[in-house]
Design an enzyme around this catalytic site. Structure first.
Site, PDB file in Angstrom:
ATOM      1  N   THR A 215      26.128  44.686 -16.773  1.00 18.75           N
ATOM      2  CA  THR A 215      26.443  43.776 -15.666  1.00 18.75           C
ATOM      3  C   THR A 215      26.735  44.554 -14.383  1.00 18.75           C
ATOM      4  O   THR A 215      27.431  44.077 -13.508  1.00 18.75           O
ATOM      5  CB  THR A 215      27.661  42.894 -16.012  1.00 18.75           C
ATOM      6  OG1 THR A 215      28.755  43.770 -16.370  1.00 18.75           O
ATOM      7  CG2 THR A 215      27.373  41.932 -17.147  1.00 18.75           C
ATOM      8  N   GLY A 217      26.421  45.613 -10.841  1.00 18.65           N
ATOM      9  CA  GLY A 217      25.784  45.067  -9.638  1.00 18.65           C
ATOM     10  C   GLY A 217      25.590  43.565  -9.640  1.00 18.65           C
ATOM     11  O   GLY A 217      24.865  43.029  -8.800  1.00 18.65           O
TER      12      GLY A 217
END
Ligand SMILES: Nc1ncnc2c1ncn2[C@@H]1O[C@H](COP(=O)(O)OP(=O)(O)O)[C@@H](O)[C@H]1O
Ligand SMILES: Cc1ncc(COP(=O)(O)OP(=O)(O)O)c(N)n1
Length: 277
Positions: A215, A217
């Site tokens: 996850t 960004g």
């Protein structure tokens, strides 16, 4: 007719999953011409941030001016701004160009714990940038830092959204990726809820919570998708809903990328691919 244009004012992530790199990929995927003003260079990969090298406020302002005076900007977003001097320079240039389709992602701390905004700059963010924002997209720790509240329940989140709206942002989206407290009794969380507040009404955007460590960004990508849709002429609510669909597809596609040995990046091309099926 001119192509829709979006500007990101943010930090560079050498690993390509967050920051300027995530923003430009997202703009491209949504058929928007992307431009950038870099606030800081980070040496970063899926294991964390290994170095932060800020630009001067003058260098940031010069990049914004170069873009604004020639290419033009239909919508823009801010990400990592690092310190109060950069925030003030950015806010001053945005006002001077009269840009009002602004998404502020109040980036503060990377998932690995690195400081991407100096703690003393939170006040500058509230004072100079939030009043200019069409949409502000804090995650839960960022909403806590902006309001001074502890957020444990959905009611807390609604109260935090009201307080953040009082700083002047037209729409507040408190993202739910970090919300573990409300559902801690369940073994696994099944849903992720982003809370949208437009100054009078609340809307909950509910999605399936993907069980993945990839996850990196997500916040950057979500806010870039919102800015891209605003640049293309969408209204704010539609832009936020598309941003949610874009990040959901990107997270679903992330494990297949299988990049790095830490928190891997999301798949910025997944939304476009899903629409071709
Ligand atoms: N595990 C997940 N499954 C589905 N969506 C997620 C997941 N984690 C985060 N998101 C979505 O990604 C976006 C960014 O969320 P969040 O993690 O809260 O912000 P940030 O990346 O800024 O810390 C939000 O739209 C959120 O709903
Ligand atoms: C250069 C840079 N900007 C922003 C972030 C933070 O990205 P975000 O989407 O909030 O989530 P994580 O990457 O922290 O998982 C960053 N890391 N680098």
């Amino acid at each position: 007719m001119t192509a829709p244009r979006a500007l990101t004012i943010a930090g560079s992530d050498s690993g390509g999953g967050a920051g300027i790199q995530a923003d430009l990929k997202t703009f491209q995927e949504l058929d928007v011409f992307g431009m950038s003003a870099i606030t800081a260079v980070t040496a970063q990969n899926t294991l964390g941030v290994h170095g932060v090298y800020p630009m001067t406020p003058q260098a940031v302002a010069a990049q914004i001016d170069a873009v604004g005076q020639d290419l033009g900007v239909d919508a823009l977003k801010t990400g990592m701004l690092f310190d109060a001097a950069i925030i003030e320079a950015v806010a001053e240039r945005i006002q001077s160009f009269g840009w009002n389709r602004l998404v502020v992602d109040p980036v503060m701390i990377a998932k690995g714990g690195a400081e991407l905004l100096r703690a003393e700059a939170v006040e500058a963010l509230k004072k100079h940038l939030l009043p200019l924002a069409l949409v502000v997209t804090p995650n839960i720790p960022e909403a806590e830092a902006l309001t001074g509240m502890k957020i444990a329940t959905m009611n807390d989140r609604r109260e935090a959204a009201r307080r953040i709206a009082d700083f002047g942002a037209a729409m507040v989206v408190i993202k739910g990726g970090h919300a573990v407290v409300e559902t801690q009794k369940r073994e696994k969380q099944l849903q992720v809820v982003d809370l949208v507040y437009d100054g009078s009404e609340f809307e909950e955007l509910v999605g399936e919570r993907i069980d993945t460590r990839h996850t990196h960004g997500t916040g950057c990508t979500f806010s870039a998708a919102v800015a891209a849709r605003l640049a293309a002429g969408s209204d704010t609510r539609e832009a936020v809903r598309t941003g949610r669909r874009f990040i959901q597809a990107a997270i679903e596609g992330a494990p297949a990328l299988a990049l790095g040995s830490g928190h891997g990046p999301t798949d910025h091309a997944a939304y476009r691919r899903s629409r071709k099926l």
